[in-house]
Design an enzyme around this catalytic site. Structure first.
Site, PDB file in Angstrom:
ATOM      1  N   ASP A   8       0.837  -1.199   0.000  1.00 52.10           N
ATOM      2  CA  ASP A   8       0.000   0.000   0.000  1.00 52.10           C
ATOM      3  C   ASP A   8       0.873   1.251   0.000  1.00 52.10           C
ATOM      4  O   ASP A   8       1.983   1.236  -0.544  1.00 52.10           O
ATOM      5  CB  ASP A   8      -0.931  -0.038   1.221  1.00 52.10           C
ATOM      6  CG  ASP A   8      -2.297   0.553   0.927  1.00 52.10           C
ATOM      7  OD1 ASP A   8      -2.387   1.787   0.776  1.00 52.10           O
ATOM      8  OD2 ASP A   8      -3.274  -0.207   0.847  1.00 52.10           O
TER       9      ASP A   8
ATOM     10  N   HIS B 287      -3.945   5.968   3.641  1.00 52.64           N
ATOM     11  CA  HIS B 287      -4.646   4.802   3.095  1.00 52.64           C
ATOM     12  C   HIS B 287      -4.095   3.497   3.649  1.00 52.64           C
ATOM     13  O   HIS B 287      -4.841   2.634   4.133  1.00 52.64           O
ATOM     14  CB  HIS B 287      -4.542   4.821   1.565  1.00 52.64           C
ATOM     15  CG  HIS B 287      -5.354   3.760   0.881  1.00 52.64           C
ATOM     16  ND1 HIS B 287      -4.848   2.505   0.593  1.00 52.64           N
ATOM     17  CD2 HIS B 287      -6.617   3.762   0.418  1.00 52.64           C
ATOM     18  CE1 HIS B 287      -5.772   1.794  -0.013  1.00 52.64           C
ATOM     19  NE2 HIS B 287      -6.868   2.530  -0.141  1.00 52.64           N
TER      20      HIS B 287
ATOM     21  N   THR C  77      -7.200   0.323  23.864  1.00 52.06           N
ATOM     22  CA  THR C  77      -6.986   1.505  23.042  1.00 52.06           C
ATOM     23  C   THR C  77      -7.542   1.296  21.643  1.00 52.06           C
ATOM     24  O   THR C  77      -7.361   0.242  21.049  1.00 52.06           O
ATOM     25  CB  THR C  77      -5.480   1.817  22.911  1.00 52.06           C
ATOM     26  OG1 THR C  77      -4.935   2.011  24.217  1.00 52.06           O
ATOM     27  CG2 THR C  77      -5.247   3.082  22.087  1.00 52.06           C
TER      28      THR C  77
ATOM     29  N   ASN D  36     -13.584   0.601  -7.651  1.00 52.09           N
ATOM     30  CA  ASN D  36     -14.635   1.523  -7.234  1.00 52.09           C
ATOM     31  C   ASN D  36     -15.318   2.260  -8.378  1.00 52.09           C
ATOM     32  O   ASN D  36     -15.886   3.323  -8.170  1.00 52.09           O
ATOM     33  CB  ASN D  36     -14.055   2.576  -6.271  1.00 52.09           C
ATOM     34  CG  ASN D  36     -13.595   1.986  -4.958  1.00 52.09           C
ATOM     35  OD1 ASN D  36     -13.986   0.881  -4.602  1.00 52.09           O
ATOM     36  ND2 ASN D  36     -12.758   2.703  -4.238  1.00 52.09           N
TER      37      ASN D  36
ATOM     38  N   SER E 275     -11.247  -0.890  -1.085  1.00 52.13           N
ATOM     39  CA  SER E 275      -9.981  -0.915  -0.337  1.00 52.13           C
ATOM     40  C   SER E 275     -10.197  -1.328   1.103  1.00 52.13           C
ATOM     41  O   SER E 275      -9.323  -1.928   1.733  1.00 52.13           O
ATOM     42  CB  SER E 275      -9.326   0.474  -0.355  1.00 52.13           C
ATOM     43  OG  SER E 275      -8.589   0.685  -1.516  1.00 52.13           O
TER      44      SER E 275
END
Length: 561
Positions: free
Chosen positions: A130, A163, A179, A255, A317
């Site tokens: 990525d 991203h 957390t 997309n 994604s």
């Protein structure tokens, strides 16, 4: 070209591919090395093994005319543009408090129930190809086992886009740490590989290198939340390379909202993932069609964001890493199984609804416990092949056999011996005494293994009907050497402890993955040998501990700055 990409959402069924201007990827036939063209400015070697080269052309060259010219060369197998792959998220930067109850995607795929069966193991590595990962994020930092960048302008694998950090959190944000949010693959490790720049664009030449790097590193799963419409033989070459090394590749379907095939998701050996909303409807932006294998939540997905923040985002994604996380749980539960079996089980046990794809919606719980078939692989697990262990009473572990044609009584025979002396049968175990999917055996305290020796071992299974089957032989070496920390973060010194004192001096040699010597450090009279990581760049390095006669240990070290 950026304006064309923006139009993806408005031109139904029409999608255009971006490529790097003035660059061509070429594969040569056989052992040929020469490439002839008056348009070539320079040649970069992408892979000598695969004979793939990146050509940079002179200015004003017509890239497609050059490709036509190259294809007439009898030495050229193919020539193609260096396509650009793009991240597949719909930007929706809405920061929010990081609560588990806001992660509807985890509930939809029944992850909390799946965790009661399998939380994943640290020996299973999921590679995130990525824009990098924010490796300082307090909800991810302890999960990262290594990092590497293939973007020349961004040598640091740090995520400057957000991203990659968001995708990584969906796969493997730390769980039960009080957390932030939770990732699917509770205990699996993450390998951060940057092959897309901060704008979310990645050249095929970089993606090619990243896929092969992840496979060679030992990743079991590769997540690719990006894509484009251009079919690349170079990229297909890398995908097949990883697949043949038993890696499961998972990718975002795209997309553009149409049915046109996106790559790498569209390749045969990649699991293509569409996106759904909270009502199990296909997301308006998601690709669909016969080539899409499965769907997963991809609308308003909460995950990690750089600088210890969290945000919601939409896109295929976001759907792809849900599948990658479940694949990590499957590889953890069924150690020694195959990528094709994990692929088929995830798809077969999805929730079937009509969303215009060749599969259903991901269901982690059904995949882990609802399977009515077992992996047929009868394989050794621990000690791993070619591993180095310090325990002289190691745990021997192997996958149980599930052949339905065998008789009722099944016996496992363990064979073990020093490599140069041969193996002999040392124990028999009746399958009826085994609980769970794996068999175990530990040497008795009267017969420990010797240190500094290479051992071979295998398991033979026999059933009451006379059938027999054996695993392949696996080799491991006993040693007292330990190395820590790994990875080394923020310039910390790596310590090598237990290096043997021999007649000829032992050295710790550090290399890059390309084989370039970084440093050669001599033994320290029985004390720890220290390697200062401050001068070196982030990445993965090889270490070899040896003298002039023998290699005592070798492995990989991650350095994160």
């Amino acid at each position: 070209m950026k304006k064309i990409f923006i139009l993806f959402f408005f031109l139904a069924g029409t999608v255009f591919s971006d490529y790097v201007p003035g660059e061509v990827l070429v594969k040569l036939k056989g052992k040929k090395t020469g490439i002839q063209s008056s348009f070539i400015l320079s040649i970069d070697v992408l892979s000598l093994e695969d004979r793939i080269y990146k050509l940079k052309l002179k200015k004003s060259s017509d890239i497609f005319k050059v490709i036509d010219e190259l294809m007439k060369d009898p030495n050229v197998e193919y020539a193609e543009p260096n396509y650009i792959r793009k991240i597949q998220n719909i930007k929706n930067a809405v920061p929010n408090d990081p609560y588990l109850d806001q992660q509807w995607g985890l509930r939809r795929i029944r992850t909390p129930e799946a965790w009661n069966i399998e939380k994943g193991g640290p020996n299973v590595i999921i590679a995130i190809l990525d824009t990098g990962i924010d490796y300082n994020h307090f909800d991810i930092d302890d999960k990262i086992i290594g990092s590497q960048s293939f973007v020349a302008s961004e040598e640091d694998p740090m995520d400057y886009s957000g991203h990659g950090t968001h995708v990584s959190g969906i796969v493997g944000a730390e769980v039960d740490n009080g957390t932030g949010c939770a990732g699917v693959a509770w205990n699996c490790k993450l390998l951060a590989i940057k092959c897309l720049d901060k704008k979310g664009n990645g050249e095929d030449s970089n993606v090619y290198s990243a896929i092969k790097y992840a496979a060679d590193y030992g990743a079991k799963v590769i997540n690719m939340s990006f894509g484009g419409t251009g079919y690349s033989k170079t990229l297909k070459n890398a995908v097949d390379y990883a697949h043949n090394k038993n890696v499961l590749l998972v990718a975002a379907a795209g997309n553009s909202g149409g049915s046109q095939i996106f790559y790498p998701a569209g390749y045969e050996n990649v699991m293509a993932v569409a996106a759904t909303d909270i009502n199990d409807r296909k997301a308006y932006f998601s690709q669909y069609g016969y080539w899409v294998d499965i769907a997963a939540p991809g609308v308003r997905i909460l995950s990690t964001s750089p600088n210890n923040k969290y945000l919601y985002s939409d896109g295929t994604s976001m759907a792809s890493p849900f599948v990658s996380g479940v694949a990590g749980l499957m590889f953890s539960r069924y150690l020694g199984t195959t990528n094709t079996w994990v692929f088929s089980e995830i798809k077969r046990l999805s929730d079937r609804i009509d969303i215009e794809i060749n599969g259903g919606i991901l269901n982690a719980y059904k995949t882990l416990c609802g399977t009515n078939t077992k992996p047929s692989a009868f394989s050794l697990i621990q000690p791993a092949k070619d591993s180095w262990i310090s325990n002289t009473y190691p745990l021997f572990k192997w996958q149980r056999s599930y052949d339905p044609d065998w008789g009722d009584e099944i016996i496992y025979k363990v064979f073990l011996g020093v490599a140069e002396e041969g193996m002999k049968e040392i124990v028999k175990i009746n399958d009826s005494s085994v609980i769970g999917d794996h068999c175990f055996w530990i040497p008795s305290y009267k017969n420990p293994l010797s240190k500094g020796r290479m051992y071979n071992w295998m398991v033979v299974v026999e059933d009451s009907s006379g059938g027999t089957y054996s695993t392949s032989v696996s080799t491991f070496t006993t040693t007292s050497i330990v190395m820590f920390p790994n990875p080394a973060k923020n310039g910390k010194t790596v310590r090598f402890r237990g290096i043997p004192l021999t007649k000829s001096t032992c050295f710790v040699s550090i290399y890059t993955l390309a084989g370039e010597l970084v440093e050669k450090i001599p033994e320290n009279k029985g004390e720890d040998v220290l390697w200062n990581t401050k001068p070196v760049a982030s990445g993965v390095y090889l270490y070899i501990i040896s003298n002039s006669e023998k290699v005592f240990a070798k492995g990989k070290i991650g350095v994160i700055k």
